[in-house]
Scaffold this motif. Structure first.
Motif, PDB file in Angstrom:
ATOM      1  N   UNK A 171       0.997  -1.186  -0.025  1.00  0.00           N
ATOM      2  CA  UNK A 171      -0.172   0.107  -0.146  1.00  0.00           C
ATOM      3  C   UNK A 171       0.790   1.426   0.047  1.00  0.00           C
ATOM      4  N   UNK A 172       0.534   2.314  -0.630  1.00  0.00           N
ATOM      5  CA  UNK A 172       1.223   3.661  -0.786  1.00  0.00           C
ATOM      6  C   UNK A 172       0.044   4.634  -0.099  1.00  0.00           C
ATOM      7  N   UNK A 173       0.542   5.116   0.797  1.00  0.00           N
ATOM      8  CA  UNK A 173      -0.652   6.375   1.392  1.00  0.00           C
ATOM      9  C   UNK A 173       0.079   7.425   0.842  1.00  0.00           C
ATOM     10  N   UNK A 174      -0.549   8.326  -0.083  1.00  0.00           N
ATOM     11  CA  UNK A 174      -0.014   9.303  -0.836  1.00  0.00           C
ATOM     12  C   UNK A 174       0.083  10.691  -0.515  1.00  0.00           C
ATOM     13  N   UNK A 175      -0.016  11.104   0.919  1.00  0.00           N
ATOM     14  CA  UNK A 175       0.076  12.331   1.503  1.00  0.00           C
ATOM     15  C   UNK A 175      -0.942  13.121   1.795  1.00  0.00           C
ATOM     16  N   UNK A 176      -1.132  14.034   2.357  1.00  0.00           N
ATOM     17  CA  UNK A 176      -2.235  14.622   2.994  1.00  0.00           C
ATOM     18  C   UNK A 176      -2.501  16.171   2.770  1.00  0.00           C
ATOM     19  N   UNK A 177      -3.713  16.667   2.356  1.00  0.00           N
ATOM     20  CA  UNK A 177      -3.825  18.188   2.044  1.00  0.00           C
ATOM     21  C   UNK A 177      -3.695  18.931   3.373  1.00  0.00           C
ATOM     22  N   UNK A 178      -3.678  20.159   3.034  1.00  0.00           N
ATOM     23  CA  UNK A 178      -3.730  21.171   4.200  1.00  0.00           C
ATOM     24  C   UNK A 178      -4.988  20.974   5.180  1.00  0.00           C
ATOM     25  N   UNK A 179      -4.691  21.282   6.279  1.00  0.00           N
ATOM     26  CA  UNK A 179      -6.015  21.323   7.415  1.00  0.00           C
ATOM     27  C   UNK A 179      -5.764  20.208   8.299  1.00  0.00           C
ATOM     28  N   UNK A 180      -4.681  19.639   8.525  1.00  0.00           N
ATOM     29  CA  UNK A 180      -4.296  18.480   9.595  1.00  0.00           C
ATOM     30  C   UNK A 180      -4.626  19.310  10.819  1.00  0.00           C
ATOM     31  N   UNK A 181      -5.133  18.526  11.859  1.00  0.00           N
ATOM     32  CA  UNK A 181      -5.033  18.972  13.263  1.00  0.00           C
ATOM     33  C   UNK A 181      -5.400  17.874  14.482  1.00  0.00           C
ATOM     34  N   UNK A 182      -5.464  18.508  15.595  1.00  0.00           N
ATOM     35  CA  UNK A 182      -5.602  17.400  16.713  1.00  0.00           C
ATOM     36  C   UNK A 182      -6.873  16.700  16.608  1.00  0.00           C
ATOM     37  N   UNK A 183      -6.818  15.616  17.095  1.00  0.00           N
ATOM     38  CA  UNK A 183      -8.111  15.126  17.709  1.00  0.00           C
ATOM     39  C   UNK A 183      -8.399  14.828  19.005  1.00  0.00           C
TER      40      UNK A 183
END
Ligand code: MN
Length: 232
Positions: A195-207
Motif C-alpha cells: 500500500x502507498x499512502x499518498x500524502x495529505x492536503x492542508x488542514x491537519x489538526x488534533x483530535x
C-alpha cells in the motif's frame, strides 16, 4: 512448519464489491505531497523527488471502529489520504507500467503523533514514534481501479464531528500516483499487498477523545474513525 507461538494474522482489507480480502504486506507513505500542507508544516515541497516513511502493516486498522487515543502523545493528528493498493509485481518501471500495476484505491487516515514527529525533526531522528502508531493506519475498503474512475479532480476531504477540516482535490497532489509508483519502484520490488499512502492536503489538526472523523474521496468508500479513551 511449527512455530514457537501462533503467528499474527495477516493484516487485510476488504475489497468493495467482493467477498475477497486484500492481504497487506507493506505500508509506504509519501511526505509533503500537497504544497499547502507543506507550508502549514513549516516546510516546502521537494520538487526533485518524492520521499517516504513507512508504517508497519500491523499498524493497520479497519475503518468504522472506535480506537483508543494512543499512548505517548498529547497532539494526535488526522491526515486524510488517498491510498494506492499495488496489484502486480513491478521493479524499475516507467509511469505507464506503474499505473497498470495499481489494483485499486482506498480512503485512509495517516494518524500521527505530531509532537513525536516534531521531536524527530528537531533532533534529526527518524519519525517512527510519530508515524508508526499502533492502529495508526486506518484504511477503508479498497475499490478496484475499474470501478474507481479517473482520479483527476476528485475531491478529498475530512470532517471532525461534522466540521470540514481538510478539503482539496487530487489534482493538488505534487506527485501523481504513476509518478510515485514509478519512483518507489526504483528502491523496492513492489508487489501485490503493498500500500502507498499518498500524502495529505492542508488542514491537519488534533483530535480528542470522542471525536468522530470521516474522510471522503469521490467514488471511494469513506474512512471513519471514532477516538476512544486511552487504553489502560
Ligand atoms: Mn501523511
Amino acid at each position: 512448519m511449527r512455530y514457537v507461538f501462533p503467528p499474527k494474522a495477516i493484516p487485510a482489507l476488504p475489497i468493495i464489491g467482493s467477498d475477497l480480502f486484500y492481504p497487506v504486506a507493506r505500508i509506504f507513505c509519501v511526505g509533503r505531497n500537497y504544497a499547502a500542507h507543506a507550508v502549514e508544516m513549516g516546510g516546502e515541497v521537494d520538487r526533485e523527488a518524492p520521499w517516504y516513511f513507512t508504517k508497519s502493516s500491523h499498524a493497520l486498522a479497519q475503518s468504522g471502529k472506535t480506537l483508543p487515543y494512543p499512548p505517548g502523545t498529547s497532539n494526535y493528528h488526522h491526515e486524510m489520504e488517498l491510498v494506492v493498493a499495488i496489484g502486480a509485481p513491478i521493479f524499475e518501471v516507467d509511469t505507464n507500467d506503474a499505473g497498470a500495476a495499481v489494483f485499486g484505491y482506498a480512503c485512509g487516515l495517516d494518524m500521527t503523533r505530531r509532537d513525536r514527529q516534531q521531536d524527530g525533526k528537531d533532533h534529526r531522528r527518524p519519525w517512527d514514534l510519530g508515524k508508526d502508531v499502533e492502529n495508526g493506519a486506518v484504511i477503508a475498503g479498497i475499490t478496484p481501479i475499474a470501478d474507481a474512475g479517473q482520479l483527476r479532480s476528485k475531491r478529498i476531504s475530512l470532517s471532525v464531528n461534522g466540521d470540514v477540516r481538510q478539503d482539496a482535490t487530487l489534482d493538488d497532489m505534487v506527485w501523481s500516483v504513476p509518478e510515485i509508483v514509478r519512483h518507489l519502484s526504483r528502491f523496492y520490488h513492489l508487489g501485490p499487498g503493498d500500500l502507498i499512502m499518498t500524502g495529505t492536503p492542508a488542514g491537519v489538526g488534533p483530535v480528542q477523545v470522542g471525536d468522530d472523523i470521516v474522510g471522503n474521496i469521490d467514488g471511494l468508500a469513506p474512512v471513519t474513525l471514532t477516538i476512544g479513551q486511552a487504553a489502560g
